[in-house]
Scaffold this active site. Structure first.
Site, PDB file in Angstrom:
ATOM      1  N   GLU A 234       0.841  -1.183   0.000  1.00 49.76           N
ATOM      2  CA  GLU A 234       0.000   0.000   0.000  1.00 49.76           C
ATOM      3  C   GLU A 234       0.892   1.255   0.000  1.00 49.76           C
ATOM      4  O   GLU A 234       1.963   1.277   0.613  1.00 49.76           O
ATOM      5  CB  GLU A 234      -0.880  -0.005   1.249  1.00 49.76           C
ATOM      6  CG  GLU A 234      -1.816   1.187   1.364  1.00 49.76           C
ATOM      7  CD  GLU A 234      -2.612   1.174   2.659  1.00 49.76           C
ATOM      8  OE1 GLU A 234      -3.687   1.790   2.680  1.00 49.76           O
ATOM      9  OE2 GLU A 234      -2.152   0.556   3.647  1.00 49.76           O
TER      10      GLU A 234
ATOM     11  N   LYS B  82     -10.154   0.836  -2.076  1.00 48.67           N
ATOM     12  CA  LYS B  82     -10.195   0.444  -0.665  1.00 48.67           C
ATOM     13  C   LYS B  82     -11.542   0.791  -0.035  1.00 48.67           C
ATOM     14  O   LYS B  82     -11.985   1.940  -0.079  1.00 48.67           O
ATOM     15  CB  LYS B  82      -9.054   1.139   0.080  1.00 48.67           C
ATOM     16  CG  LYS B  82      -8.882   0.716   1.527  1.00 48.67           C
ATOM     17  CD  LYS B  82      -7.681   1.432   2.147  1.00 48.67           C
ATOM     18  CE  LYS B  82      -7.432   1.002   3.578  1.00 48.67           C
ATOM     19  NZ  LYS B  82      -6.258   1.715   4.157  1.00 48.67           N
TER      20      LYS B  82
ATOM     21  N   CYS C 142      -4.870  -3.475   3.323  1.00 52.71           N
ATOM     22  CA  CYS C 142      -4.512  -3.148   4.700  1.00 52.71           C
ATOM     23  C   CYS C 142      -5.671  -3.306   5.697  1.00 52.71           C
ATOM     24  O   CYS C 142      -6.005  -4.411   6.085  1.00 52.71           O
ATOM     25  CB  CYS C 142      -3.921  -1.740   4.740  1.00 52.71           C
ATOM     26  SG  CYS C 142      -2.916  -1.396   6.223  1.00 52.71           S
TER      27      CYS C 142
END
Length: 276
Positions: free
Chosen positions: A40, A110, A152
């Site tokens: 990321e 995301k 993440c």
């Protein structure tokens, strides 16, 4: 399938980061096909939102550069995240998959944004202030595996991966920039849990930077590292604990079949009569 995951200390300078990425990719073995996984925020680990927004305005340029790199090196690339402009004040944390011809095969934005308080030198994180939340679950079909894309903080939300597995995902990709305190507490546990409950491989490439070493981010943040590749049985197959460098492993997709035959969890879940 040969997988290479890069553990990387990103700066806030996208041109420097891209130059360093190219140098790292030139170190790879010649064996092809292969899948290269980036962390990321590898392109711009910004200190200020304005830095990330400036990169987001150039996202088409950077996507083009990544496509050319994949074509030149004949690699498949799971490109961590790069900022993609959503509006004048917000960007998507977008994870792209490129094939070895340089074509974009998938984009995942995301979904779960990191709005939390952490006991580190940053203290509070409010991603939603400048990051636009994604809406779509993405599973990319490739010649070697079906890849579930995530980023993440997503790893804390098992329902996302359950839906990806329902859509056929065989490998979960989790590019990350995990903080040090949360990494020590939860990194391995969460990733192993996602592998075990999903009965798939997990590949998590992470940023690494420590302020008391010569491998430090220029934004003052510290990141955990410990990039890992985990089996469907929850075993850590390979790990890069500290510093920068490549983590490589050849995935045997037959392990997926063997694991599900020993313990047919997905069949049991589908056969369940009540929604627990």
């Amino acid at each position: 399938m040969i997988v290479h995951a890069l553990q990387f200390c990103a700066s806030s300078d996208p041109r420097l980061n891209f130059t360093r990425l190219k140098a790292f990719i030139e170190q790879l073995p010649e064996a092809r096909p292969c899948l290269v996984c980036l962390p990321e925020s590898w392109l711009c680990f910004a200190k200020y939102a304005e830095q990330a927004l400036a990169v987001a305005e150039e996202h088409q340029y950077w996507r083009g550069q990544l496509g050319l790199l994949c074509k030149e090196q004949q690699i498949w690339l799971a490109a961590g995240t790069i900022p993609v402009l959503a509006d004048k004040d917000h960007y998507f944390a977008a994870s792209f998959l490129f094939d070895d011809k340089g074509r974009e095969c998938a984009q995942y934005n995301k979904i779960h944004l990191f709005d939390v308080t952490v006991a580190d030198n940053t203290g509070s994180y409010y991603e939603s202030k400048h990051t636009q939340r994604g809406e779509q679950v993405v599973v990319a079909h490739t010649p070697f595996a079906k890849l579930g894309l995530s980023v993440c903080y997503d790893m804390r939300f098992g329902e996302l991966y359950r839906e990806q597995v329902r859509q056929g995902a065989q490998v979960l990709l989790v590019p990350s920039a995990f903080t040090v305190p949360t990494g020590r507490a939860h990194w391995h546990t969460l990733l192993r849990a996602r592998a075990i409950e999903s009965q798939v491989f997990v590949i998590a490439a992470g940023l690494y930077g420590r302020n008391d070493t010569d491998i430090a981010h220029d934004n003052g943040r510290e990141t955990y590292g410990h990039s890992v590749i985990i089996s469907p049985w929850g075993e850590v197959l390979a790990e890069h604990s500290g510093g920068e460098g490549w983590l490589s492993y050849s995935l045997d997709m037959n392990e997926l079949i063997q694991c599900s035959e020993r313990m047919p969890m997905q069949a049991h879940r589908q056969a369940r009569k009540v929604n627990l």
